[in-house]
Design an enzyme around this catalytic site. Structure first.
Site, PDB file in Angstrom:
ATOM      1  N   ASP A  32      37.519  47.338  44.172  1.00 18.84           N
ATOM      2  CA  ASP A  32      37.675  46.976  42.756  1.00 18.84           C
ATOM      3  C   ASP A  32      37.350  45.500  42.502  1.00 18.84           C
ATOM      4  OD1 ASP A  32      38.279  49.288  41.343  1.00 18.84           O
ATOM      5  OD2 ASP A  32      40.402  49.225  41.876  1.00 18.84           O
ATOM      6  N   HIS A  49      44.497  45.851  38.078  1.00 20.15           N
ATOM      7  CA  HIS A  49      43.325  45.762  38.955  1.00 20.15           C
ATOM      8  C   HIS A  49      43.113  44.313  39.421  1.00 20.15           C
ATOM      9  CE1 HIS A  49      42.327  49.718  37.078  1.00 20.15           C
ATOM     10  NE2 HIS A  49      41.962  49.963  38.322  1.00 20.15           N
TER      11      HIS A  49
END
Length: 828
Positions: free
Chosen positions: A594, A553
């Site tokens: 994200d 991420h």
């Protein structure tokens, strides 16, 4: 095309024959029946099992289900074999000896047509010869039909050769098969398999179907019924209970009885008395005061019956409640009140104070003493109130309509009410994943908010914005991009674009460069009325707040999702559906979806008692944080505020669209989003296409209505970003493997930290010492991706993605078959 037996023989044999007929030449297998065919079946290669005593073909079987006595029609079996062989003959003879009706077909089309016509209890599909048809695809097609809900589907699998180990049954289970049968043409073996199925799965499914009648009785009962488990947790209440007590079913299900407000009119020791009876397995009956949702009390005649279950222990309690002093005259009065409320709401709601609204069921009940005065006061209040929820209005109108409807219409409306009262109108009933720990752990880790158990070691990560490193080259504009990076991005409009090459060329900061190019191509600066320098500053601050220390991420993942989003936006059907605002919202949402991700799942943060979990009440923690941080970073400085020149209403519309798309990436509602997309868009489009066959252009308005309605555009945007977010297994194999390595490492790190901090381990299979990465990828593709990308492909026409998904799945399956846990074969 018919669906009668295509293998002649078993049903044309003499029922009194105790020995097989003489061997005869087999005619070619076909999908139609030749009635009265005199060609006998070949002689079986093994002794025939005895004819079942007292069981002739067409006989009805008596089945006992609790106090119910039911009659089961003869078992129907559908055999799907692409070519005739000893195995198909064995099952035909076995059906004959068992007294079953048997149909044999050789193509998937004939199988579907035959099943929809006959609704067979048992379907046997030959999975050994993939050259002729894909057994798993056929099984999925059958399972997609409503009538397959109670069917038992068996796969015929090849017998392992030599020391070869058997394959895993999980792909078959995921496709919808009930079990598999290792090829064995022995008639005795086929017969035994069918008999076990009849008295096992088939009988269980028959009883399960019958249980729906019991629930129908409960739903239609004029008495209030409440069912709790042995721990006094409410599991069911019927509509009469809802009307009597003023609660909606979803407000009670899952609550302990102690959480429901009690009436203070009962004697202080009454509950102890009741418990002393029912805990010993004795029935209790007597008068009891219940407290309605609006605080009124109602005197009830209550009967509580303990139900003995597994292990001879009490497993449930059934409470039947009838209000005292109830008269038949109350029913029409209730209808009159509902009608009066509905008309009043329609014509005068604009004059009412919504703060005084309440549930109509709470205001149409009698007083606690049975007098009419409180009821008259309630009627008066109805005329000054509005019903807050539209669904309540719909349910009340249907209830009123039932009073004057014929019995078939009333029953249909009952079914409508049953559906409307469910809490999830689109989410499927998920199967049991206990046999697949990887799938189970992925569900627990991605689709739940953890165990909500605080450890004392509260998990906190930085909330401060990252600064931009001075040594990093930042382009002034698209024309200032270094040649190596420009060359790397030459094919960024292709699905095969290698994001990792761009990551290397930009020193792990690909988002600014890719963002500038994609946003320029879509004219985002023109739409937002902002300069390219403001857009560049915004991309810089967003990328700086992605954590480069995360293996997955990070800003490379964000750039990858942005690339997939841009690719999807260029597909013709998507372009027909979305407006300019939608496109810009999708690109921005992909960029920020994200941002400030800590590299840990929602479940981890909830279990660790993190500040974010407390802030967002353990609900969509990370997704809410990403959306909030994105707007905080954007609006705090005009130098990077890409929204500063927008008109207020346009900005609010765009902001809501971005937030909705970011929240859609949260996995707990994965199946709801997918099913809403299929039911609201794909199926209606398919219906329009069928109706427009031979009438080109006749249904263009219907197409446009489906594609461009505001509700459906929202569903399309959610589906688009969801597919972009988890599209890694649909990329070329090289990229797919790299993404699998990165997400696995991030999950390994989380498991390590959970063990170090003494937190619950959310995904135990992601232990770096024991994890099988191929198995984890197989489970993720099977459980989350296949259906979603099938639906997205039907809509957006993306065969290349489906081809990559299939290829990659076979790659992981090959590794798993070799018992490898690694990303690549040993020689690589």
């Amino acid at each position: 095309m018919g669906c009668a037996p295509s293998l002649p023989g078993p049903r044309s044999r003499r029922s009194d024959s105790s020995s097989p007929p003489q061997a005869a030449r087999h005619p070619t297998l076909s999908s139609t029946e030749r009635p009265g065919s005199a060609n006998p079946a070949p002689a079986p290669a093994s002794p025939l099992p005895p004819q079942r005593p007292g069981r002739q073909q067409g006989a009805v079987t008596e089945v006992q289900f609790g106090p119910m006595t039911m009659h089961q029609d003869p078992i129907q079996v559908l055999l799907v074999f692409a070519k005739e062989d000893s195995q198909s003959t064995g099952f035909c003879w076995a059906c004959d000896r068992a007294g079953y009706s048997c149909n044999v077909v050789q193509t998937p089309e004939a199988a579907l047509e035959c099943f929809l016509d006959k609704n067979h209890e048992i379907i046997v599909i030959d999975q050994r010869h993939s050259l002729y048809f894909d057994a798993e695809t056929l099984c999925r097609s059958i399972r997609a039909t409503k009538s397959s809900e109670n069917a038992v589907i068996v796969a015929i699998a090849k017998r392992p050769q030599g020391d070869q180990e058997e394959n895993s049954v999980m792909p078959l289970i995921a496709a919808g098969f009930t079990r598999w049968y290792i090829e064995n043409p022995s008639i005795i073996a086929c017969y035994n398999e069918l008999i076990q199925l009849e008295f096992g799965e088939v009988r269980a499914q028959f009883k399960l179907r019958a249980s729906s009648t019991i629930f129908t009785a409960l739903e239609q009962s004029q008495e209030s019924i409440e069912i709790t488990n042995e721990d006094n947790i409410i599991q069911y209440v019927n509509p009469t209970f809802e009307v009597m007590m003023g609660y909606q079913r979803e407000e009670l299900i899952g609550k302990e009885l102690t959480e429901v407000p009690k009436c203070d009119k009962n004697k202080t020791d009454l509950l102890d008395t009741i418990n002393s009876y029912i805990k010993k397995g004795k029935e209790w009956q007597g008068m009891y005061y219940g407290r309605k949702r609006n605080g009124d009390s109602v005197q009830q005649n209550v009967k509580i019956t303990p139900v003995i279950g597994q292990g001879g222990k009490i497993r449930h309690y059934v409470s039947i409640k009838r209000p005292c002093n109830e008269s038949k005259a109350d029913k029409p009065q209730l209808c009159d009140r509902v009608q009066a409320e509905s008309q009043t709401d329609i014509y005068t709601c604009k004059h009412k104070d919504r703060r005084k609204s309440s549930d109509v069921r709470s205001n149409t009940s009698r007083g606690s003493d049975g007098s009419s005065q409180p009821r008259r006061a309630s009627i008066a209040r109805i005329h000054s109130m509005t019903i807050e929820a539209p669904i309540t209005k719909v349910i009340n109108i249907i209830n009123v309509a039932q009073e004057s409807s014929s019995e078939p219409v009333a029953e249909a409306l009952d079914r409508v009410l049953e559906i409307l009262r469910t809490t999830e109108l689109y989410s499927p009933q998920l199967g049991n994943k206990d046999d697949d720990p990887h799938a189970s752990d992925l569900v627990d880790g991605l689709m739940s908010d953890g165990l909500r158990r605080l450890s004392g070691n509260e998990y906190i990560f930085t909330k401060n914005a990252h600064t931009i490193h001075a040594h990093f080259h930042i382009p002034v504009s698209l024309h200032d991009i270094p040649p190596r990076i420009t060359e790397t991005m030459e094919n960024e409009d292709s699905w095969d674009f290698d994001i990792f090459e761009l990551e290397a060329a930009t020193h792990k900061r690909p988002l600014v460069y890719l963002g500038l190019k994609i946003f320029s191509r879509f004219g985002v600066c023109e739409f937002l009325n902002c300069s390219e320098s403001v857009l560049r500053s915004w991309l810089q601050i967003i990328e700086a707040n992605y954590h480069s220390s995360n293996s997955y991420h990070n800003s490379t993942h964000s750039a990858d999702v942005l690339h997939a989003t841009a690719y999807f936006l260029r597909q013709e059907r998507v372009k027909q559906s979305l407006e300019r605002t939608d496109e810009v919202a999708a690109l921005i949402a992909a960029t920020v979806h994200d941002v400030d991700h800590p590299g840990r799942t929602n479940s981890f943060l909830c279990n660790a008692g993190s500040e974010l979990a407390l802030l967002y009440n353990d609900t969509a923690v990370l997704e809410s944080h990403h959306a909030a941080v994105a707007f905080q970073l954007t609006t705090r400085d005009d130098k990077c505020n890409i929204f500063k020149n927008m008109e207020r209403n346009e900005y609010r519309t765009l902001r809501q669209a971005i937030i909705d798309m970011v929240l859609a990436t949260e996995m707990t509602k994965h199946f709801e989003h997918v099913n809403k997309f299929v039911n609201s868009i794909n199926k209606p489009l398919a219906g329009v296409e069928e109706n427009s066959f031979g009438n080109a252009g006749g249904n263009e308005d219907s197409f446009n209505t489906i594609l461009t309605s505001p509700e459906n555009r929202t569903l399309i945007k959610r589906m688009l970003i969801k597919c972009a977010d988890i599209s890694n297994p649909c990329r070329p194999l090289k990229l797919c493997i790299e993404w699998a390595a990165r997400i696995s490492e991030e999950y390994f790190a989380q498991t390590d930290e959970e063990k170090q901090q003494g937190l619950p381990v959310v995904m135990p299979v992601f232990d770096r010492n024991t994890c099988s990465i191929p198995k984890s990828q197989i489970s993720f593709i099977d459980y989350f991706l296949t259906d979603m990308f099938d639906a997205w492909d039907v809509f957006a026409d993306l065969p290349n993605l489906i081809q990559y998904l299939t290829t990659n799945f076979k790659y992981w399956k090959c590794l798993d078959d070799q018992k490898l846990h690694s990303l690549r074969p040993a020689e690589q």
